[in-house]
Write a protein that holds these residues in place. Structure first.
Motif, PDB file in Angstrom:
ATOM      1  N   THR A  26       0.814  -1.216  -0.087  1.00 28.66           N
ATOM      2  CA  THR A  26       0.087   0.025  -0.039  1.00 28.66           C
ATOM      3  C   THR A  26       0.958   1.432  -0.157  1.00 28.66           C
ATOM      4  OG1 THR A  26      -1.781  -1.171   1.144  1.00 28.66           O
ATOM      5  CG2 THR A  26      -1.898   1.249   1.266  1.00 28.66           C
ATOM      6  N   ASP A  27       2.015   1.326   0.843  1.00 30.07           N
ATOM      7  CA  ASP A  27       2.767   2.505   1.039  1.00 30.07           C
ATOM      8  C   ASP A  27       3.731   2.769  -0.440  1.00 30.07           C
ATOM      9  OD1 ASP A  27       2.044   2.798   3.369  1.00 30.07           O
ATOM     10  OD2 ASP A  27       3.949   1.861   4.480  1.00 30.07           O
ATOM     11  N   LEU A  28       4.013   1.319  -1.300  1.00 39.28           N
ATOM     12  CA  LEU A  28       4.589   1.609  -2.316  1.00 39.28           C
ATOM     13  C   LEU A  28       3.745   2.354  -3.395  1.00 39.28           C
ATOM     14  CD1 LEU A  28       6.933   0.916  -4.170  1.00 39.28           C
ATOM     15  CD2 LEU A  28       5.796  -1.342  -4.773  1.00 39.28           C
ATOM     16  N   ILE A  29       2.795   1.950  -3.602  1.00 37.21           N
ATOM     17  CA  ILE A  29       1.363   2.160  -4.476  1.00 37.21           C
ATOM     18  C   ILE A  29       1.101   3.822  -4.113  1.00 37.21           C
ATOM     19  CG2 ILE A  29      -0.841   2.138  -5.366  1.00 37.21           C
ATOM     20  CD1 ILE A  29      -0.744  -0.993  -4.743  1.00 37.21           C
ATOM     21  N   THR A  30       1.238   4.114  -2.924  1.00 41.43           N
ATOM     22  CA  THR A  30       0.916   5.352  -2.361  1.00 41.43           C
ATOM     23  C   THR A  30       2.050   6.328  -3.027  1.00 41.43           C
ATOM     24  OG1 THR A  30      -0.485   4.806  -0.851  1.00 41.43           O
ATOM     25  CG2 THR A  30       0.284   7.030  -0.581  1.00 41.43           C
ATOM     26  N   ALA A  31       3.098   6.079  -2.701  1.00 41.03           N
ATOM     27  CA  ALA A  31       4.529   6.860  -3.098  1.00 41.03           C
ATOM     28  C   ALA A  31       4.567   7.171  -4.756  1.00 41.03           C
ATOM     29  CB  ALA A  31       5.724   6.075  -2.498  1.00 41.03           C
ATOM     30  N   ILE A  32       4.043   5.938  -5.379  1.00 43.34           N
ATOM     31  CA  ILE A  32       4.138   6.202  -6.799  1.00 43.34           C
ATOM     32  C   ILE A  32       3.001   7.145  -7.276  1.00 43.34           C
ATOM     33  CG2 ILE A  32       3.560   5.011  -8.975  1.00 43.34           C
ATOM     34  CD1 ILE A  32       4.950   2.461  -7.796  1.00 43.34           C
ATOM     35  N   VAL A  33       1.848   7.170  -6.758  1.00 37.56           N
ATOM     36  CA  VAL A  33       0.803   7.787  -7.055  1.00 37.56           C
ATOM     37  C   VAL A  33       1.320   9.490  -6.571  1.00 37.56           C
ATOM     38  CG1 VAL A  33      -1.547   8.727  -6.538  1.00 37.56           C
ATOM     39  CG2 VAL A  33      -0.930   6.343  -6.894  1.00 37.56           C
ATOM     40  N   LYS A  34       1.851   9.533  -5.599  1.00 37.07           N
ATOM     41  CA  LYS A  34       2.383  10.793  -4.799  1.00 37.07           C
ATOM     42  C   LYS A  34       3.354  11.440  -6.070  1.00 37.07           C
ATOM     43  CE  LYS A  34       1.463  10.868   0.019  1.00 37.07           C
ATOM     44  NZ  LYS A  34       2.308  10.958   1.190  1.00 37.07           N
ATOM     45  N   GLU A  35       4.142  10.592  -6.331  1.00 35.63           N
ATOM     46  CA  GLU A  35       5.306  11.078  -7.201  1.00 35.63           C
ATOM     47  C   GLU A  35       4.654  11.425  -8.674  1.00 35.63           C
ATOM     48  OE1 GLU A  35       9.287  12.317  -8.161  1.00 35.63           O
ATOM     49  OE2 GLU A  35       8.411  11.689  -6.305  1.00 35.63           O
TER      50      GLU A  35
END
Length: 89
Positions: A26-35
């Motif tokens: 979940t954190d990985l996907i969230t970080a990609i979306v934020k970037e």
């Protein structure tokens, strides 16, 4: 590929619990979306590049009725595979 698949790979490779692996996915996907929101581009070396592109407003057709409709301008995410990924597949 699904989030469950990513969680399973993280769980197996890092010897984590299912809950911790799910949180990491979940954190990985969230970080990609934020970037993508912040810079409009995200690159995974040896995999490819995700980029945000703007789409123009255009005319379309309702597939059920054939009636013309207006499609609003928006944004979409594009993916370009790296040469390494292309060779591997």
């Amino acid at each position: 590929m699904s989030k469950a698949f990513i969680s399973q790979v993280i769980q197996d490779s890092a010897s984590l619990t299912g809950t911790a692996a799910n949180r990491a996915a979940t954190d990985l996907i969230t970080a990609i979306v934020k970037e993508l929101k912040k810079t409009g581009k995200f690159t995974l070396p040896s995999f490819g590049t995700f980029s945000v592109r703007k789409t123009k407003a255009r005319k379309g057709l309702n597939p059920r009725t054939g009636e013309p409709i207006k499609v609003k301008a928006g944004k979409t995410v594009r993916f370009k595979a790296s040469p390494t990924l292309k060779k591997a597949v």
